[in-house]
Design a protein around this motif. Sequence first.
Motif, mmCIF file in Angstrom:
data_model
loop_
_atom_site.group_PDB
_atom_site.id
_atom_site.type_symbol
_atom_site.label_atom_id
_atom_site.label_comp_id
_atom_site.label_asym_id
_atom_site.label_seq_id
_atom_site.Cartn_x
_atom_site.Cartn_y
_atom_site.Cartn_z
ATOM 1 N N MET A 1 0.828 -1.194 0.000
ATOM 2 C CA MET A 1 0.000 0.000 0.000
ATOM 3 C C MET A 1 0.869 1.253 0.000
ATOM 4 N N ALA A 2 1.922 1.211 -0.820
ATOM 5 C CA ALA A 2 2.838 2.322 -0.886
ATOM 6 C C ALA A 2 2.126 3.564 -1.415
ATOM 7 N N ASN A 3 2.595 4.730 -0.925
ATOM 8 C CA ASN A 3 2.071 6.023 -1.356
ATOM 9 C C ASN A 3 0.579 6.170 -1.072
ATOM 10 N N GLN A 4 0.089 5.446 -0.094
ATOM 11 C CA GLN A 4 -1.311 5.551 0.289
ATOM 12 C C GLN A 4 -1.439 6.345 1.580
ATOM 13 N N GLN A 5 -2.416 7.237 1.603
ATOM 14 C CA GLN A 5 -2.720 7.943 2.836
ATOM 15 C C GLN A 5 -3.376 6.974 3.808
ATOM 16 N N ILE A 6 -2.891 6.952 5.050
ATOM 17 C CA ILE A 6 -3.462 6.063 6.058
ATOM 18 C C ILE A 6 -4.190 6.890 7.104
ATOM 19 N N GLN A 7 -5.450 6.561 7.335
ATOM 20 C CA GLN A 7 -6.256 7.281 8.321
ATOM 21 C C GLN A 7 -6.701 6.317 9.414
ATOM 22 N N ARG A 8 -6.466 6.708 10.644
ATOM 23 C CA ARG A 8 -6.828 5.881 11.792
ATOM 24 C C ARG A 8 -8.131 6.401 12.394
ATOM 25 N N ILE A 9 -9.054 5.477 12.649
ATOM 26 C CA ILE A 9 -10.308 5.819 13.316
ATOM 27 C C ILE A 9 -10.266 5.195 14.703
ATOM 28 N N LYS A 10 -10.245 6.037 15.714
ATOM 29 C CA LYS A 10 -9.994 5.563 17.072
ATOM 30 C C LYS A 10 -11.245 5.111 17.811
ATOM 31 N N ILE B 1 -15.758 4.291 17.670
ATOM 32 C CA ILE B 1 -16.945 3.996 16.868
ATOM 33 C C ILE B 1 -17.736 5.273 16.599
ATOM 34 N N SER B 2 -17.756 6.181 17.554
ATOM 35 C CA SER B 2 -18.434 7.468 17.352
ATOM 36 C C SER B 2 -17.779 8.252 16.217
ATOM 37 N N GLU B 3 -16.453 8.211 16.152
ATOM 38 C CA GLU B 3 -15.734 8.890 15.068
ATOM 39 C C GLU B 3 -16.077 8.267 13.724
ATOM 40 N N TYR B 4 -16.189 6.940 13.691
ATOM 41 C CA TYR B 4 -16.564 6.255 12.453
ATOM 42 C C TYR B 4 -17.944 6.721 11.985
ATOM 43 N N HIS B 5 -18.893 6.765 12.892
ATOM 44 C CA HIS B 5 -20.244 7.226 12.541
ATOM 45 C C HIS B 5 -20.207 8.653 11.995
ATOM 46 N N ARG B 6 -19.426 9.493 12.626
ATOM 47 C CA ARG B 6 -19.356 10.895 12.205
ATOM 48 C C ARG B 6 -18.759 11.020 10.804
ATOM 49 N N LEU B 7 -17.692 10.290 10.531
ATOM 50 C CA LEU B 7 -17.043 10.357 9.230
ATOM 51 C C LEU B 7 -17.915 9.778 8.126
ATOM 52 N N ARG B 8 -18.765 8.824 8.478
ATOM 53 C CA ARG B 8 -19.631 8.189 7.481
ATOM 54 C C ARG B 8 -21.004 8.839 7.379
ATOM 55 N N GLY B 9 -21.220 9.928 8.092
ATOM 56 C CA GLY B 9 -22.492 10.639 8.020
ATOM 57 C C GLY B 9 -23.642 9.906 8.670
ATOM 58 N N LEU B 10 -23.346 9.097 9.674
ATOM 59 C CA LEU B 10 -24.371 8.341 10.382
ATOM 60 C C LEU B 10 -24.738 9.017 11.694
ATOM 61 N N VAL C 1 -7.230 2.270 9.244
ATOM 62 C CA VAL C 1 -6.897 1.477 10.421
ATOM 63 C C VAL C 1 -7.961 1.777 11.473
ATOM 64 N N TYR C 2 -8.637 0.742 11.958
ATOM 65 C CA TYR C 2 -9.645 0.908 13.005
ATOM 66 C C TYR C 2 -9.088 0.431 14.347
ATOM 67 N N ASP C 3 -9.499 1.078 15.407
ATOM 68 C CA ASP C 3 -9.125 0.645 16.757
ATOM 69 C C ASP C 3 -10.229 -0.213 17.373
ATOM 70 N N PHE C 4 -11.001 -0.871 16.528
ATOM 71 C CA PHE C 4 -12.088 -1.729 16.980
ATOM 72 C C PHE C 4 -12.258 -2.870 15.987
ATOM 73 N N TYR C 5 -12.954 -3.918 16.410
ATOM 74 C CA TYR C 5 -13.251 -5.039 15.524
ATOM 75 C C TYR C 5 -14.348 -4.629 14.536
ATOM 76 N N PHE C 6 -14.218 -5.132 13.322
ATOM 77 C CA PHE C 6 -15.153 -4.785 12.258
ATOM 78 C C PHE C 6 -15.557 -6.083 11.561
ATOM 79 N N ILE C 7 -16.827 -6.439 11.686
ATOM 80 C CA ILE C 7 -17.367 -7.645 11.043
ATOM 81 C C ILE C 7 -18.478 -7.193 10.109
ATOM 82 N N ASN D 1 -12.536 8.348 -0.941
ATOM 83 C CA ASN D 1 -12.005 7.399 0.046
ATOM 84 C C ASN D 1 -11.188 6.279 -0.592
ATOM 85 N N ASN D 2 -11.253 6.156 -1.931
ATOM 86 C CA ASN D 2 -10.503 5.101 -2.603
ATOM 87 C C ASN D 2 -8.994 5.262 -2.436
#
Length: 213
Positions: free
Chosen positions: A1-10, A12-21, A49-55, A43-44
Amino acid sequence: MANQQIQRIKSISEYHRLRGLHQPEHPLISLVDYAAMKNSPDNNKISWVYDFYFIALKKNMNAKFKYGQQDYDFDEGVMFFIAPGQVFRIEVMQDAPDKSGWMLLIHPDFLWNFTLATTIKKYEYFSYSVHEALFLSEKEEAVVSGVIQNIQQEYHANIDTFSQQIIISQIEVLLNYSQRFYHRQFITRRIANHKVFWINWKLYWISISAVMR
């Protein structure tokens, strides 16, 4: 994943906010209807990177999923698992109007003081070493959906000590069924590859015999 921007979501509330939920009903666990989400081509270019499990189980997504060194194509009843701290990327070709599915987000703190906090690490499909997503049959998808409905029922109630135990028990059921279905997929794939091998071997000897005549 060279030259890719990496964004960490710390969180679940932050995930909801970023996804407009809407904000999750509980800060440490969330069950999201995938059809309600909008995917942005911007987003492509981002690895996550998530700090939580994602199923998740997603259908008709029209996207590619990059996890470790493996690429996956989404199709009917495709399920995948991401552990905290792992890097992945989703490239959406086009946001399909008929997409469907769900996403279960679980922060490790939700499992704290429960056995699953330790035993969840035994499920190998959270690892980069898994080389294929889980493809569910209709019956298997119905089983998984039933477990998710049980989690949803408790999630939308006022979560207390009892509901947390019930939800964690259902998560463990979900993981165990997934383990069984992965094993079934492995056995099915191995049998199919074995048959292809013997068919090719038979055709090889038929062709050799024809040449030697």
